[in-house]
Design an enzyme around this catalytic site. Structure first.
Site, PDB file in Angstrom:
ATOM      1  N   HIS A  38      -3.182  -1.506  -2.010  1.00 18.83           N
ATOM      2  CA  HIS A  38      -2.095  -0.584  -2.327  1.00 18.83           C
ATOM      3  C   HIS A  38      -0.816  -1.039  -1.649  1.00 18.83           C
ATOM      4  CE1 HIS A  38      -4.997   2.279  -3.910  1.00 18.83           C
ATOM      5  NE2 HIS A  38      -5.643   2.275  -2.767  1.00 18.83           N
ATOM      6  N   SER A 181     -10.152  11.839  20.590  1.00 17.80           N
ATOM      7  CA  SER A 181      -8.997  12.731  20.614  1.00 17.80           C
ATOM      8  C   SER A 181      -7.684  11.983  20.734  1.00 17.80           C
ATOM      9  CB  SER A 181      -9.119  13.722  21.777  1.00 17.80           C
ATOM     10  OG  SER A 181      -8.901  13.075  23.019  1.00 17.80           O
ATOM     11  N   ALA A 318       3.288   2.320  13.059  1.00 15.01           N
ATOM     12  CA  ALA A 318       3.997   1.775  11.899  1.00 15.01           C
ATOM     13  C   ALA A 318       5.391   1.300  12.264  1.00 15.01           C
ATOM     14  CB  ALA A 318       4.067   2.837  10.794  1.00 15.01           C
ATOM     15  N   HIS A 443      24.804  23.308  20.718  1.00 10.82           N
ATOM     16  CA  HIS A 443      24.154  24.608  20.898  1.00 10.82           C
ATOM     17  C   HIS A 443      24.301  25.428  19.623  1.00 10.82           C
ATOM     18  CE1 HIS A 443      22.932  28.362  22.855  1.00 10.82           C
ATOM     19  NE2 HIS A 443      23.975  28.936  22.255  1.00 10.82           N
TER      20      HIS A 443
END
Length: 464
Positions: A38, A181, A318, A443
């Site tokens: 792909h 994890s 990436a 802000h």
């Protein structure tokens, strides 16, 4: 098929390879890029992009379920896993097609097929049309990586999944075990937990997200547990007994060995480079623990042969691959190389809450001998975070107390994967703590917390 000659041949069209090909073409090189599956590689098709699309669906679901907090009335919000997956695949397809468009726009020759290195300066491509030999003095290997498989924990696509299966699930997990994890494991844990699965995460090291700052990882873990996840740290899955409708996992914990049934298991125990079948050994390329060995300029030691992205040493991200692709293409075109420094590459994990970091953790800085100044600022002290209803999280900065150099920045909370780039730019420009304190932040924004964290490191914090 006839032989062809190119200025540069790239093997692999992931975020390293396709970027290298496009940049080379922009610089006037005649470029060919070979891809076996792909365009866009794992990232666009089975990694970064489709996972973020799925996680976005969970974000929207969570907001809908919290509608009353914002003064809105929404009927009971539910999910449709099939529709979520369909949208995710549509997003991936759109971006993969986009790579094809960019190749055409930049006049990159795109060839689908399997590639292998033949004689020096030769790449043989095999596809349904037969074999073709490409000739080039400059060859870039960008073949990426795949999920690592451990003995007795191998994915089968039925009840035990790798990332591809988790992105196109054959069923919806109700009781899920996630092994590992790191970013991949914790993102899938976050997604499936978000749509109602009972999730257990097993991590062999002492804490989840082991590559992150210990304080940030602890805050993230606390949030995961609050959301209903079960976290088993310092634990190891030693065996999976596979049945038709369930898996019995044998888990070695600090308190002893337990056996527990799950209807689904996701194995996320790392990656290994796609180095097989390329003719690397015959070409004289060194491979160490599944990854090609290179110097800081991505040179393999074989004249005219480069390697970039996940097929080389980490961090396996990436954006690092793309940067390497640009560097190599520019060197081939005669420009000066700008090597990647791993410590300047930001890491982003798109769980809930998000986690992002760059540079040294507090522990790493101290172990390296630095005297440090550390600043912290909580989300609950920021006006924009309160307005958004996102008060869970913290931003942490680490400075060299002697030089004011920014050594690292670490975050957990809403949209921190967007905020982290501010510190990346600061590091690149060698901004000091004083520079950052004198910078005006708009802000109300979440970015103000970045400013306040720096101020806290120097005893000048305002809003806590």
């Amino acid at each position: 098929m006839s032989d062809q000659a190119f200025d540069m041949v790239v093997i692999g069209a992931g975020p390293g390879g396709y970027v290298a090909a496009i940049r080379g073409a922009q610089l006037g090189l005649n470029v060919a890029c070979i891809e076996r599956e792909h365009l866009g590689g794992i990232c666009l098709n089975w990694g970064c992009i489709p996972t973020k699309a799925m996680l976005r669906s969970v974000d929207v679901l969570h907001l809908a379920q919290r509608a009353k907090e914002f003064g809105l009335n929404i009927d009971t919000a539910t999910h449709d896993l099939g529709a979520i997956v369909k949208r995710s695949r549509s997003v991936a397809k759109r971006l993969s097609n986009g790579v094809g468009y960019l190749f055409r726009k930049n006049k990159v020759t795109s060839i689908m097929g399997e590639a292998r290195l033949a004689a020096k300066g030769e790449v043989v491509v095999t596809n349904d049309d037969g074999e073709q030999t490409l000739h080039s003095d400059n060859i870039v290997v960008a073949t990426g990586a795949r999920a690592r498989q451990l003995p007795r924990l191998e994915a089968d696509g039925k009840r035990v999944w790798a990332y591809k299966h988790a992105l196109q699930p054959p069923h919806e997990p109700k009781k899920l075990l996630v092994i590992g994890s790191g970013a991949i494991g914790i993102e899938f844990a976050s997604f499936y937990n978000g749509i109602g699965a009972r999730v257990t995460v097993v991590e062999v090291l002492e804490r989840v997200l082991p590559a992150e700052d210990a304080e940030i990882a602890a805050l993230a873990s606390k949030a995961f547990v609050k959301q209903g996840m079960r976290i088993l740290e310092g634990s190891k899955v030693t065996d999976l007994d596979r049945r038709d409708d369930r898996v019995v996992a044998r888990i070695q914990t600090p308190d002893g060995i337990v056996e527990e049934e799950f209807d689904t298991v996701i194995s996320a125990v790392g990656i290994t480079g796609n180095v097989e079948g390329l003719g690397l050994e015959e070409a004289g390329v060194k491979v160490d623990r599944g990854h090609i060995v290179t110097d800081p300029y991505c040179r393999t030691g074989v004249d005219g042969l480069y390697a970039i992205g996940d097929v080389v040493a980490g961090p396996w991200l990436a954006h690092k691959a793309s940067h390497e692709g640009v560097m190599v293409s520019e060197m081939i075109a005669g420009l000066t190389g700008h090597p990647v420094k791993p410590e300047t590459i930001a890491g982003c994990t798109y769980c809930n809450p998000q986690v992002a970091s760059v540079g040294l953790t507090e522990d790493q800085a101290r172990e390296a001998g630095y005297e440090v100044k550390v600043g912290r600022f909580p989300f609950q002290g920021n006006g924009k975070a309160i307005a958004l209803g996102e008060t869970q999280g913290m931003i942490k900065t680490v400075f060299d107390a002697k030089t004011d150099e920014l050594l690292g920045a670490h975050m957990v909370g809403s949209e921190v994967t967007e905020l982290i780039q501010g510190y990346v730019v600061g590091q690149k420009l060698e901004s000091t703590g004083q520079d950052l304190m004198e910078t005006v932040f708009p802000h109300p924004t979440l970015s103000e917390m970045m400013h306040e964290s720096v101020l806290d490191a120097y005893g000048r914090v305002i809003h806590i």
